[in-house]
Design an enzyme around this catalytic site. Structure first.
Site, mmCIF file in Angstrom:
data_model
loop_
_atom_site.group_PDB
_atom_site.id
_atom_site.type_symbol
_atom_site.label_atom_id
_atom_site.label_comp_id
_atom_site.label_asym_id
_atom_site.label_seq_id
_atom_site.Cartn_x
_atom_site.Cartn_y
_atom_site.Cartn_z
ATOM 1 N N LYS A 19 39.177 -96.857 -10.928
ATOM 2 C CA LYS A 19 38.873 -98.037 -10.108
ATOM 3 C C LYS A 19 37.473 -98.491 -10.450
ATOM 4 O O LYS A 19 36.656 -97.694 -10.928
ATOM 5 C CB LYS A 19 38.948 -97.688 -8.622
ATOM 6 C CG LYS A 19 39.212 -98.878 -7.739
ATOM 7 C CD LYS A 19 40.684 -99.216 -7.718
ATOM 8 C CE LYS A 19 40.956 -100.444 -6.894
ATOM 9 N NZ LYS A 19 42.404 -100.663 -6.791
HETATM 10 P P1 NAD Z 1 42.412 -110.902 -2.459
HETATM 11 O O1 NAD Z 1 40.961 -111.025 -2.692
HETATM 12 O O2 NAD Z 1 43.350 -111.721 -3.262
HETATM 13 O O3 NAD Z 1 42.753 -111.169 -0.912
HETATM 14 C C1 NAD Z 1 42.131 -110.492 0.130
HETATM 15 C C2 NAD Z 1 42.486 -111.189 1.426
HETATM 16 O O4 NAD Z 1 41.914 -110.460 2.507
HETATM 17 C C3 NAD Z 1 41.912 -112.614 1.522
HETATM 18 O O5 NAD Z 1 42.829 -113.437 2.211
HETATM 19 C C4 NAD Z 1 40.654 -112.403 2.356
HETATM 20 O O6 NAD Z 1 40.236 -113.592 3.027
HETATM 21 C C5 NAD Z 1 41.167 -111.354 3.325
HETATM 22 N N1 NAD Z 1 40.110 -110.627 4.014
HETATM 23 C C6 NAD Z 1 38.948 -110.154 3.522
HETATM 24 N N2 NAD Z 1 38.235 -109.580 4.505
HETATM 25 C C7 NAD Z 1 38.969 -109.694 5.630
HETATM 26 C C8 NAD Z 1 38.770 -109.308 6.976
HETATM 27 N N3 NAD Z 1 37.644 -108.715 7.366
HETATM 28 N N4 NAD Z 1 39.755 -109.595 7.873
HETATM 29 C C9 NAD Z 1 40.882 -110.214 7.487
HETATM 30 N N5 NAD Z 1 41.133 -110.609 6.230
HETATM 31 C C10 NAD Z 1 40.174 -110.345 5.320
HETATM 32 O O7 NAD Z 1 42.705 -109.336 -2.615
HETATM 33 P P2 NAD Z 1 44.125 -108.643 -2.923
HETATM 34 O O8 NAD Z 1 44.228 -108.483 -4.376
HETATM 35 O O9 NAD Z 1 45.168 -109.333 -2.152
HETATM 36 O O10 NAD Z 1 43.852 -107.190 -2.331
HETATM 37 C C11 NAD Z 1 44.037 -106.888 -0.950
HETATM 38 C C12 NAD Z 1 44.202 -105.389 -0.790
HETATM 39 O O11 NAD Z 1 45.314 -104.952 -1.563
HETATM 40 C C13 NAD Z 1 43.021 -104.545 -1.267
HETATM 41 O O12 NAD Z 1 42.918 -103.407 -0.447
HETATM 42 C C14 NAD Z 1 43.444 -104.123 -2.668
HETATM 43 O O13 NAD Z 1 42.818 -102.920 -3.087
HETATM 44 C C15 NAD Z 1 44.923 -103.921 -2.450
HETATM 45 N N6 NAD Z 1 45.720 -103.983 -3.685
HETATM 46 C C16 NAD Z 1 45.708 -105.084 -4.486
HETATM 47 C C17 NAD Z 1 46.498 -105.100 -5.642
HETATM 48 C C18 NAD Z 1 46.597 -106.308 -6.522
HETATM 49 O O14 NAD Z 1 47.410 -106.285 -7.474
HETATM 50 N N7 NAD Z 1 45.856 -107.370 -6.298
HETATM 51 C C19 NAD Z 1 47.261 -103.968 -5.968
HETATM 52 C C20 NAD Z 1 47.263 -102.872 -5.117
HETATM 53 C C21 NAD Z 1 46.490 -102.890 -3.973
#
Ligand code: NAD
Length: 427
Positions: free
Chosen positions: A120
């Site tokens: 990561k």
């Molecule tokens: P992203 O940046 O696309 O979206 C994050 C979302 O969370 C946004 O809508 C943001 O406004 C919101 N957010 C941020 N802080 C917040 C808060 N305090 N309260 C409510 N909403 C809040 O990120 P993502 O890629 O969707 O990732 C989200 C989660 O999923 C993370 O934990 C990431 O590690 C996990 N994840 C992502 C992937 C991927 O392929 N993108 C894969 C596995 C896990």
């Protein structure tokens, strides 16, 4: 748009995590290792990351001044294949959190049976405060700094919070300037540059598939089931879209700016168009606003945290009124809260299973890049479905056999595979 938090959300965030992320991750690892009766030497090796890299990311601001940020890449384990894991841009990024997320990737890739290890990375800053040009310079400089430790057969980054296919394109371009054509050095790229069809939606689609399998296994009708989603970015919005297509009713969603609630359910494609135009769910018509803290405790069938870690914790776990938690985000539940959920009979599909769709299609992207092939979206989605359902079935079988939580079962499956690979290789 700047980040704003209400008084209640602030108090909630302050209460959020009382234990270091890596300690929380290791507590769960140790519990699974105990159940597996894991050899002490293997246990101590898997507790420690193989390599931790911290770099200074120097870049020029638009006004000509020099600035610098701190970036990290933690390579946890590669006995099953090259290191693999996302890179996040967020002010709360620190070495401890990256270390924990890297270890989760090791168990996740093993659980879904993709031939990768776990890693990561991240840079500690709020990207919304920087221009497009500054973000490009930051991204390129970071990738230049970690260049000796990445590569298509060494370590393959991907998007995570606040990073996207544009950032992956900059990473790839930076790498190729030194090493020649090598699209397999990152996944989650734009399709025009060798990205896979279906990758953008893959994590959210996977969350929806695991929600559907959980519903089916525990005898809940997904059609009309109520769903609450925290986070409406890559994971949350695609999960909402696919669940909506499956007939579920998405009754509340939120992002960093606030939340919205409509007990009758949202028309998700319209909401997605609104967010594309306005940059937030806030202000969406025909909905009442709701604070993030209250959204988590709404009565619903499925609660899907899809934003930050540690949001289900001792301060709010007793108030949760969902029947199931499907962990779209990484590490959204603290170990203490996980125990309480088990006692409350709220079943939790853990992160390493529920959000494994992303790394699964990243693997498909990597394979297509190495073989110079292009698969159709339908092929990708079918293969994703097969891998996730197989992993779900393995986890559920162990959960029933050992009477352990789905998380413990998922950890046990993943750790056992990594431990076996470690023993076969020898030291
Ligand atoms: P992203 O940046 O696309 O979206 C994050 C979302 O969370 C946004 O809508 C943001 O406004 C919101 N957010 C941020 N802080 C917040 C808060 N305090 N309260 C409510 N909403 C809040 O990120 P993502 O890629 O969707 O990732 C989200 C989660 O999923 C993370 O934990 C990431 O590690 C996990 N994840 C992502 C992937 C991927 O392929 N993108 C894969 C596995 C896990």
């Amino acid at each position: 748009m700047g980040r704003s938090m209400s008084g209640k959300d602030k108090k909630f965030a302050e209460n959020k995590v009382c234990m270091s992320s890596f300690d929380a991750c290791m507590q769960q690892f140790n519990a699974a290792a105990d159940l597996l009766d894991l050899d002490a030497d293997i246990r101590s090796t898997l507790c420690k990351p193989d390599r931790e890299i911290a770099v200074e990311v120097m870049f020029r601001r638009d006004d000509g001044s020099l600035d610098s940020l701190t970036g990290y890449r933690v390579q946890h384990n590669n006995v099953c294949g090259p290191f693999k894991g996302g890179i996040r841009f967020h002010p709360e990024v620190d070495l401890d959190e990256v270390r924990a997320l890297a270890a989760l990737m090791t168990w996740k890739t093993a659980l879904v049976g993709v031939p990768f290890g776990g890693a990561k990375g991240g840079i500690a800053f709020d990207p919304s405060e920087y221009s497009h040009g500054e973000l490009e310079r930051i991204s390129r400089r970071f990738f230049r700094e970690i260049d000796p430790d990445v590569g298509p057969h060494r370590d393959i980054p991907a998007p995570d919070m606040n990073t996207n296919e544009q950032v992956m394109a900059w990473f790839m371009d930076e790498y190729e300037q030194r090493h020649g054509h090598a699209p397999a050095v990152v996944t989650g790229k734009p399709v025009e540059l060798g990205g896979s069809l279906g990758r953008a939606a893959a994590t959210g689609r996977g969350v929806a598939i695991i929600t559907r399998e959980t519903a089916q296994h525990f005898g809940v009708d997904l059609s009309g089931a109520s769903v609450v989603i925290q986070g409406f970015g890559n994971v949350g919005s695609y999960a909402a879209d696919v669940l909506y297509q499956m007939g579920a009713k998405i009754i509340a969603v939120s992002d960093v700016h606030g939340g919205i609630h409509n007990a009758g359910g949202f028309t998700i494609p319209e909401l997605i168009d609104y967010v594309k135009e306005r940059g937030s769910v806030v202000g969406y018509p025909h909905a009442e606003s709701i604070e993030n803290a209250d959204l988590l405790t709404l009565p619903c069938d499925f609660l899907i945290p899809a934003a930050l870690g540690g949001v289900i914790n001792e301060s709010n776990v007793d108030e949760l009124q969902c029947r199931f938690v499907i962990e779209g985000a990484n590490a959204p539940t603290t170990p203490a809260a996980a125990e309480k959920l088990w006692d409350k009979k709220i079943r939790v599909a853990p992160d390493i299973l529920a959000n494994a769709g992303g790394v699964t299609v990243s693997y498909f992207e990597w394979v297509q890049n190495l073989q110079q092939l292009n698969w159709t979206e339908d092929q990708v989605n079918k293969m994703l479905e097969k891998k996730l359902v197989a992993a779900f079935n393995r986890v559920v079988a162990l959960h029933e056999k050992k009477n352990v939580s789905l998380r413990m079962a998922a950890y046990m499956v993943g750790i056992k595979i990594v431990a076996k690979a470690f023993m076969l290789r020898g030291a």
